[in-house]
Design an enzyme around this catalytic site. Sequence first.
Site, PDB file in Angstrom:
ATOM      1  N   TYR A   7       0.831  -1.198   0.000  1.00 60.57           N
ATOM      2  CA  TYR A   7       0.000   0.000   0.000  1.00 60.57           C
ATOM      3  C   TYR A   7       0.865   1.248   0.000  1.00 60.57           C
ATOM      4  O   TYR A   7       2.079   1.187   0.223  1.00 60.57           O
ATOM      5  CB  TYR A   7      -0.948  -0.004   1.211  1.00 60.57           C
ATOM      6  CG  TYR A   7      -0.272   0.267   2.532  1.00 60.57           C
ATOM      7  CD1 TYR A   7       0.525  -0.698   3.139  1.00 60.57           C
ATOM      8  CD2 TYR A   7      -0.404   1.497   3.171  1.00 60.57           C
ATOM      9  CE1 TYR A   7       1.158  -0.452   4.343  1.00 60.57           C
ATOM     10  CE2 TYR A   7       0.222   1.748   4.390  1.00 60.57           C
ATOM     11  CZ  TYR A   7       1.008   0.773   4.968  1.00 60.57           C
ATOM     12  OH  TYR A   7       1.638   1.020   6.147  1.00 60.57           O
ATOM     13  N   LYS A  16       6.569  -2.012   1.965  1.00 65.59           N
ATOM     14  CA  LYS A  16       5.364  -1.417   2.566  1.00 65.59           C
ATOM     15  C   LYS A  16       4.199  -2.370   2.359  1.00 65.59           C
ATOM     16  O   LYS A  16       3.305  -2.144   1.538  1.00 65.59           O
ATOM     17  CB  LYS A  16       5.089  -0.036   1.954  1.00 65.59           C
ATOM     18  CG  LYS A  16       4.222   0.853   2.839  1.00 65.59           C
ATOM     19  CD  LYS A  16       4.261   2.293   2.385  1.00 65.59           C
ATOM     20  CE  LYS A  16       3.240   3.137   3.123  1.00 65.59           C
ATOM     21  NZ  LYS A  16       3.536   3.355   4.536  1.00 65.59           N
ATOM     22  N   GLU A  68      12.075   2.331  14.033  1.00 67.79           N
ATOM     23  CA  GLU A  68      11.146   3.377  13.593  1.00 67.79           C
ATOM     24  C   GLU A  68       9.846   3.234  14.371  1.00 67.79           C
ATOM     25  O   GLU A  68       9.693   2.294  15.154  1.00 67.79           O
ATOM     26  CB  GLU A  68      10.877   3.259  12.084  1.00 67.79           C
ATOM     27  CG  GLU A  68      10.249   1.922  11.698  1.00 67.79           C
ATOM     28  CD  GLU A  68      10.093   1.733  10.194  1.00 67.79           C
ATOM     29  OE1 GLU A  68       9.902   2.733   9.480  1.00 67.79           O
ATOM     30  OE2 GLU A  68      10.142   0.572   9.747  1.00 67.79           O
ATOM     31  N   LEU A  98      11.176   1.203   6.945  1.00 64.73           N
ATOM     32  CA  LEU A  98      10.600   1.667   5.693  1.00 64.73           C
ATOM     33  C   LEU A  98      11.203   3.034   5.394  1.00 64.73           C
ATOM     34  O   LEU A  98      11.217   3.917   6.259  1.00 64.73           O
ATOM     35  CB  LEU A  98       9.076   1.799   5.818  1.00 64.73           C
ATOM     36  CG  LEU A  98       8.421   2.268   4.526  1.00 64.73           C
ATOM     37  CD1 LEU A  98       8.271   1.120   3.549  1.00 64.73           C
ATOM     38  CD2 LEU A  98       7.087   2.907   4.808  1.00 64.73           C
TER      39      LEU A  98
END
Lengths: 287, 287
Positions: free
Chosen positions: B33, B147, B180, B205
């Site tokens: 996505y 992702k 992250e 990412l």
Amino acid sequence: MSRIVYVNGRYLPYGEAAVHVEDRGYQFSDGVYEVFAIHNARMVYEDPHLDRLERSLGELRMAPPMPRTALKVVLRETIRRNRSQHGLLYLQVTRGVAPRNHAFPEATESSLVVMAQHTPPYDMETVNRGLAVITIPDIRWKRPDIKSLSLLPNVLGKQQAVEAGAFEAWQVDDGGMVTEGTHSNAWIVSEGGELITRDAGKAILDGIIRRALLDMARSEGIRFKERAFSVEEAMAAKEAFLTSSSSFIKPVIRIDGRDIGGGKTGPLTQKLIGLYAEHLETLGPLS
Amino acid sequence: MSRIVYVNGRYLPYGEAAVHVEDRGYQFSDGVYEVFAIHNARMVYEDPHLDRLERSLGELRMAPPMPRTALKVVLRETIRRNRSQHGLLYLQVTRGVAPRNHAFPEATESSLVVMAQHTPPYDMETVNRGLAVITIPDIRWKRPDIKSLSLLPNVLGKQQAVEAGAFEAWQVDDGGMVTEGTHSNAWIVSEGGELITRDAGKAILDGIIRRALLDMARSEGIRFKERAFSVEEAMAAKEAFLTSSSSFIKPVIRIDGRDIGGGKTGPLTQKLIGLYAEHLETLGPLS
């Protein structure tokens, strides 16, 4: 083949079986599932599967879509409407539909989908042929003990196996120890004739057939140990096999291209397959 | 709010936007996505997002649902039909619909869903208030650089943050280093005034706003380093903030209950927020 799928309260023709695009299963893999074997129109190990479903839901703090008694009615009705004799019954629960946001929604109803897949009945000849597996790094998240929809690494691993001409990929942790297959548990028989499969901690999914087989070993007086084993140990094993609700027990006769047990199904594997086949015949009628 | 959702070739009312239960996104999280920010009815960093989408698809060997030029038309049309001024545009691609089986299906068409979410416009006052984050173990699979829809650990982490009264959870690898957030990149400003964010390897990412900010730092002569930093280093940092397409730049003024930079938004963070706001105003018209 026309099929009927249960989707959130309705039995729908396969082609119309749909869920909303903001179902959290679709956007976040925020859901869990179970796969029941169907043998002679009966579910195999129904309650153990439902126990595990409840555990998965609990770990994710997801509401059951309905009480167990009601769920059993839906499962049976799906089998009945599909005239399923042999195959699989697939059940999926998600956290429901809500505007996209990572955090749990305030109040949603869990989604429930149940569908049947027909397969040929358990065939001893095919089973005895034996299969090849490859080994790959285990790149999954750290909670594979939850039977969740976060299956992308399993998809990639299985695909790798298929492209290598193998049936399954055994995943190997950072310490070089086999965890499990992408959709099955991994077993070996050691040099000393001991049955070995990984202990059911957080590193693997505690398979229903896995547990049933350990019970059988116990009652048959077969020595077994639940512990991690390395790829090297598997390569040197006398026998190897895998288990799952869809695969039952399948002999593994090749790992990464190397013959295991002379490339033939071993005697202990054969014995366990026989015991499992006997168990299938003892199942009570579908009530 | 009535909304229009693009689903596999059709623009549907929100309530009718559905996908098949055997869409591989629903059963296997076998999809990817992107989330575009919409500012004044324009997509922010459209091509970088589409570049990343193509990379994700490539890593999973998934076919693009249509050529980029056609996809751009769908994205614009979804914005237009929703009269979106400010908010998000969500795009999801999956490996399509096929009977359940882990391995890639022989021939399926990728599914494509595009939907808009309205949000208030970028508001400097709210942004400057600053947010709290908590730290949690990173339990995700080993390819968060893709992702993908395998977002269950992110869901659980974000929920933990919310229940702790925080906005986000910073994930920490086995070595004690921050990777992250569950839906954003993590940044600190070191004692020496250097901007630090994790290098874009396989552990995170590579955020679009992350990259844009590094470009801004470069052209503004702000010293920065892409490297891992520990929780201890973050605790001792002069400033901290997070970035994502939906959050833009948000100051982090508390980590695990401890004030960062005296519990106030720092000067460098403020400068970057200003630069980003300026950039938003330079966006060309929606073509």
